[in-house]
Design a protein around this motif. Structure first.
Motif, short mmCIF file in Angstrom:
data_model
loop_
_atom_site.label_atom_id
_atom_site.label_comp_id
_atom_site.label_asym_id
_atom_site.label_seq_id
_atom_site.Cartn_x
_atom_site.Cartn_y
_atom_site.Cartn_z
N PHE A 315 12.44 45.28 -17.71
CA PHE A 315 12.93 46.59 -18.14
C PHE A 315 13.47 46.52 -19.57
O PHE A 315 13.29 47.44 -20.37
CB PHE A 315 14.01 47.09 -17.20
N SER A 316 14.17 45.44 -19.88
CA SER A 316 14.71 45.30 -21.23
C SER A 316 13.58 45.25 -22.27
O SER A 316 13.65 45.91 -23.31
CB SER A 316 15.56 44.02 -21.32
N ARG A 317 12.54 44.48 -21.98
CA ARG A 317 11.39 44.42 -22.89
C ARG A 317 10.71 45.78 -22.99
O ARG A 317 10.27 46.19 -24.06
CB ARG A 317 10.39 43.37 -22.40
N LEU A 318 10.64 46.48 -21.84
CA LEU A 318 9.97 47.78 -21.82
C LEU A 318 10.71 48.80 -22.68
O LEU A 318 10.11 49.53 -23.48
CB LEU A 318 9.87 48.28 -20.38
N LEU A 319 12.03 48.85 -22.53
CA LEU A 319 12.81 49.85 -23.25
C LEU A 319 12.95 49.55 -24.74
O LEU A 319 13.21 50.46 -25.54
CB LEU A 319 14.21 49.98 -22.63
N THR A 320 12.79 48.28 -25.12
CA THR A 320 12.91 47.92 -26.53
C THR A 320 11.58 47.88 -27.24
O THR A 320 11.53 47.65 -28.46
CB THR A 320 13.60 46.54 -26.66
N ALA A 321 10.49 48.11 -26.52
CA ALA A 321 9.17 48.14 -27.16
C ALA A 321 9.06 49.36 -28.07
O ALA A 321 9.59 50.43 -27.75
CB ALA A 321 8.06 48.17 -26.11
N PRO A 322 8.39 49.24 -29.21
CA PRO A 322 8.25 50.39 -30.12
C PRO A 322 7.59 51.59 -29.46
O PRO A 322 7.97 52.74 -29.71
CB PRO A 322 7.40 49.83 -31.27
N GLU A 323 6.59 51.32 -28.60
CA GLU A 323 5.92 52.45 -27.94
C GLU A 323 6.88 53.23 -27.04
O GLU A 323 6.81 54.45 -26.94
CB GLU A 323 4.74 51.94 -27.11
N SER A 324 7.82 52.51 -26.37
CA SER A 324 8.76 53.19 -25.49
C SER A 324 9.69 54.10 -26.28
O SER A 324 9.99 55.21 -25.86
CB SER A 324 9.59 52.16 -24.71
N ALA A 325 10.16 53.62 -27.42
CA ALA A 325 11.05 54.45 -28.24
C ALA A 325 10.37 55.75 -28.64
O ALA A 325 11.00 56.82 -28.71
CB ALA A 325 11.48 53.67 -29.48
N ILE A 326 9.07 55.68 -28.88
CA ILE A 326 8.33 56.88 -29.26
C ILE A 326 8.13 57.80 -28.06
O ILE A 326 8.37 59.01 -28.11
CB ILE A 326 6.97 56.49 -29.88
N LEU A 327 7.71 57.21 -26.93
CA LEU A 327 7.40 58.02 -25.75
C LEU A 327 8.64 58.67 -25.15
O LEU A 327 8.57 59.75 -24.57
CB LEU A 327 6.71 57.15 -24.70
N LEU A 328 9.81 58.03 -25.26
CA LEU A 328 11.03 58.54 -24.66
C LEU A 328 11.79 59.49 -25.57
O LEU A 328 12.87 59.95 -25.21
CB LEU A 328 11.94 57.38 -24.25
#
Length: 382
Positions: A315-328
């Motif tokens: 989850f930590s890797r998922l939330l810190t990924a650049p794509e996640s920041a954009i999608l969220l």
């Protein structure tokens, strides 16, 4: 957005457009105007010092037996009923709130602060007495009035309306409303932390109750650096946590109309992010090996079998990924490449979990085989 089923509305009839006058009684109000003013001053002091029961006892002789005629004829009595409704509980709360609501509706024009305050108190009384459809109608009016005439009071009114919507099963609308309130407060934080903390508490409780796992994780990551988070950590008691748990359990059983989304983004997202394949049904079976008829099927959680530390790291890797920041990002419009970005996140997270499981399996195997190989080598050399 997840599918919705039509919620039940058996909590009570929806009121008419205008408030219905309560039953009228004949006894006159007790006490002189000076005694009433002294009682109100004492009750205000007691309510500020967190003694609502004592405040209600002080006001009770002055409001017991009041009729609508009395309240309409005397503005002080109307204000006393409003104050009484905020400190008393039970049937007296609903009666006093109804009197104050009707009197202020007649006495003041639309948008007047006292009329809105009386409507807010009436909506609270209706909600606490389980008359949720009526509470929703009243609280919608309150929110519309505050947005137009007193924008600084709109956020608490939005949370109150979201509470009633969520309690009756309008989960998607409630989560969207409180999420919008949180985004507004986060961009324009108020000096009073109570507003932000109230919104944050309601948002966390609703996301937990409806099992919006990834939305909850994103909210926690977003809120941990805000003043509301620090204030919540300092003021959220064990009794509050127990009340939240009780509400969440009851909501999931009786009222929730939202399909659980284990790893979704915001409620308006058009695609669901999933780390692993869908749930696998595990039916109960009879002695002959056949599925038992009429039995509820258990569902295996997609993350079952993984270590908690590996899930947390994923989850930590998922939330810190650049794509996640954009999608969220709630302000970002949908983009054709969003589906491909979600797919990449899915593959990367699933690969990470598989790698961690494989590494642990390899280490466990090595821990068994290496000592055995060493023993065989020693026996061979001797």
């Amino acid at each position: 957005m997840a599918s919705q089923r039509r919620p039940s509305s058996a909590s009570g009839p929806v009121p008419a457009a205008e408030p219905t006058p309560p039953a009228r009684t004949t006894p006159p109000p007790a006490g002189t105007p000076s005694e009433l003013a002294a009682a109100v001053a004492t009750a205000l002091r007691l309510s500020v010092t967190a003694a609502p029961g004592e405040a209600a006892a002080v006001l009770a002789p002055h409001v017991t037996g009041l009729s609508l005629d009395h309240v309409l004829a005397d503005a002080d009595l109307a204000e006393t009923c409003l104050l009484y409704a905020t400190v008393v509980t039970g049937a007296e709360q609903l009666r006093a709130a109804h009197l104050a609501y009707h009197a202020h509706h007649v006495r003041y024009p639309c948008g007047h602060p006292r009329r809105l305050a009386a409507a807010a108190a009436y909506g609270t009384a209706l909600h606490q007495h389980g008359r949720l459809p009526e509470a929703i109608v009243v609280r919608r009016r309150v929110l519309a009035g505050y947005r137009t005439h007193q924008p600084h009071n709109a956020l608490p009114a939005a949370v109150a309306l979201a509470d009633s919507l969520h309690a009756i099963g309008h989960c998607a609308e409630a989560i969207d409303l409180v999420g919008t309130a949180w985004d507004t407060w986060r961009r324009h934080p108020h000096a009073d932390l109570t507003t932000g903390t109230t919104i944050l508490n309601a948002y966390i409780r609703m996301l937990r109750a409806c099992r919006h796992d990834l939305s909850l994780l994103a909210l926690l990551a977003q809120a941990r650096d805000t003043s509301a988070w620090s204030h919540r950590a300092a003021t959220h008691t064990t009794e509050d946590a127990a009340a939240d748990t009780t509400y969440i359990d009851a909501h999931r059983i009786a009222n929730c109309t939202h399909t659980p989304q284990l790893l979704t983004g915001h409620a308006e997202a058009t695609a669901t992010l999933s780390l692993l394949p869908p749930h696998r049904s595990v039916p109960r079976r009879t002695a002959t090996g056949e599925p038992a008829p009429g039995r509820i099927r258990r569902r295996r959680h997609p993350l079952a079998g993984y270590r908690a530390s590996d899930i947390a790291a994923a989850f930590s890797r998922l939330l810190t990924a650049p794509e996640s920041a954009i999608l969220l990002n709630p302000d970002r419009p949908p983009h054709p490449d969003d589906a491909a970005a979600r797919h990449r996140l899915t593959e990367a997270t699933a690969a990470y979990l598989a790698h961690r499981r494989g590494l642990r399996a390899a280490l466990s195997t090595a821990a068994i085989l290496l000592p055995a190989a060493a023993v065989l080598l020693v026996l061979h050399l001797t």
